[in-house]
Design a protein around this motif. Sequence first.
Motif, PDB file in Angstrom:
ATOM      1  N   UNK A  39       0.716  -1.064   0.119  1.00  0.00           N
ATOM      2  CA  UNK A  39       0.131  -0.069  -0.069  1.00  0.00           C
ATOM      3  C   UNK A  39       0.933   1.070   0.247  1.00  0.00           C
ATOM      4  N   UNK A  40       1.896   1.401   0.650  1.00  0.00           N
ATOM      5  CA  UNK A  40       2.854   2.158   0.638  1.00  0.00           C
ATOM      6  C   UNK A  40       3.456   2.487  -0.540  1.00  0.00           C
ATOM      7  N   UNK A  41       3.799   1.522  -1.297  1.00  0.00           N
ATOM      8  CA  UNK A  41       4.474   1.346  -2.629  1.00  0.00           C
ATOM      9  C   UNK A  41       3.491   1.830  -3.704  1.00  0.00           C
ATOM     10  N   UNK A  42       2.160   1.681  -3.428  1.00  0.00           N
ATOM     11  CA  UNK A  42       0.988   2.281  -4.445  1.00  0.00           C
ATOM     12  C   UNK A  42       0.848   3.757  -4.114  1.00  0.00           C
ATOM     13  N   UNK A  43       1.043   3.818  -3.085  1.00  0.00           N
ATOM     14  CA  UNK A  43       1.030   5.414  -2.752  1.00  0.00           C
ATOM     15  C   UNK A  43       2.157   6.283  -3.205  1.00  0.00           C
ATOM     16  N   UNK A  44       3.435   5.912  -3.231  1.00  0.00           N
ATOM     17  CA  UNK A  44       4.424   6.400  -3.745  1.00  0.00           C
ATOM     18  C   UNK A  44       4.529   6.362  -5.225  1.00  0.00           C
ATOM     19  N   UNK A  45       3.940   5.287  -5.874  1.00  0.00           N
ATOM     20  CA  UNK A  45       3.785   5.146  -7.383  1.00  0.00           C
ATOM     21  C   UNK A  45       3.063   6.285  -7.586  1.00  0.00           C
ATOM     22  N   UNK A  61       2.806  11.685 -10.858  1.00  0.00           N
ATOM     23  CA  UNK A  61       2.337  12.690 -11.027  1.00  0.00           C
ATOM     24  C   UNK A  61       3.531  13.630 -11.144  1.00  0.00           C
ATOM     25  N   UNK A  62       4.722  13.348 -10.379  1.00  0.00           N
ATOM     26  CA  UNK A  62       5.897  14.153 -10.489  1.00  0.00           C
ATOM     27  C   UNK A  62       6.699  13.875 -11.791  1.00  0.00           C
ATOM     28  N   UNK A  63       6.899  12.505 -12.381  1.00  0.00           N
ATOM     29  CA  UNK A  63       7.603  12.227 -13.489  1.00  0.00           C
ATOM     30  C   UNK A  63       6.854  12.363 -14.837  1.00  0.00           C
ATOM     31  N   UNK A  64       5.581  11.892 -14.689  1.00  0.00           N
ATOM     32  CA  UNK A  64       4.930  12.036 -15.828  1.00  0.00           C
ATOM     33  C   UNK A  64       3.705  13.155 -16.092  1.00  0.00           C
ATOM     34  N   UNK A  65       3.809  14.079 -14.884  1.00  0.00           N
ATOM     35  CA  UNK A  65       2.881  15.146 -14.829  1.00  0.00           C
ATOM     36  C   UNK A  65       1.323  14.648 -15.156  1.00  0.00           C
ATOM     37  N   UNK A  66       1.015  13.583 -14.367  1.00  0.00           N
ATOM     38  CA  UNK A  66      -0.473  12.899 -14.598  1.00  0.00           C
ATOM     39  C   UNK A  66      -0.893  12.656 -13.189  1.00  0.00           C
ATOM     40  N   UNK A  67      -2.196  13.022 -12.954  1.00  0.00           N
ATOM     41  CA  UNK A  67      -2.762  12.665 -11.759  1.00  0.00           C
ATOM     42  C   UNK A  67      -4.033  11.836 -12.221  1.00  0.00           C
TER      43      UNK A  67
END
Length: 192
Positions: A98-104, A109-115
């Motif tokens: 679940x932490x990996x999913x949140x970091x993902x 958002x940061x690397x691909x500018x997508x939310x």
Amino acid sequence: MPTNRHVLREKVATYASALLDGAYEAGAQDAVLEVRDQVENIMRISRSNMDLAEALEDSAYTPEQRGSMARNVFAQCHPVLVDVLAVMAERGDFALLSRVWASYGEQLERKLNVTVVDVTTVVELDDHLREIIVKKTQADLGTNVVLREHVDKSLIGGILMSANGKRIDASVLSQLESARNVLKLSTDGGEC
């Protein structure tokens, strides 16, 4: 010397980064979003099947056995995801999913500018409303937006949206509950 919390945060970020970068290399944004959805489903499954989650962490199994178990159970998932899950299981880190999913999501958002914005309504969105939601959320978030649409017949109209763990509730039920609370406070003399 780094603290355990710092080491854990770095480990989680490394898993998420390997997953995001591998998925992007394998199929660009579509693969990245597919992996995101698959991780979300796996978290839901592992919460409802504690035996599976515990087995993937159980030190009674060798690391190789845990890795093999993960590969077999998640064989239908994206190959990059299968590889990362197997490594996590081998290292006894499956509970970090679940932490990996949140970091993902943060790295997406940061690397691909997508939310990714989850939108739940009582009926399917039409193209016009979909366009309004995308434009509004892009302006609010400052990123490109991908909608994940859900229909929930139990809503009493309105819309529920969430992005990055933040929930926006514009359903009629929540508005009625808010109005009820305001009325209750005013009739109780404003006391809590």
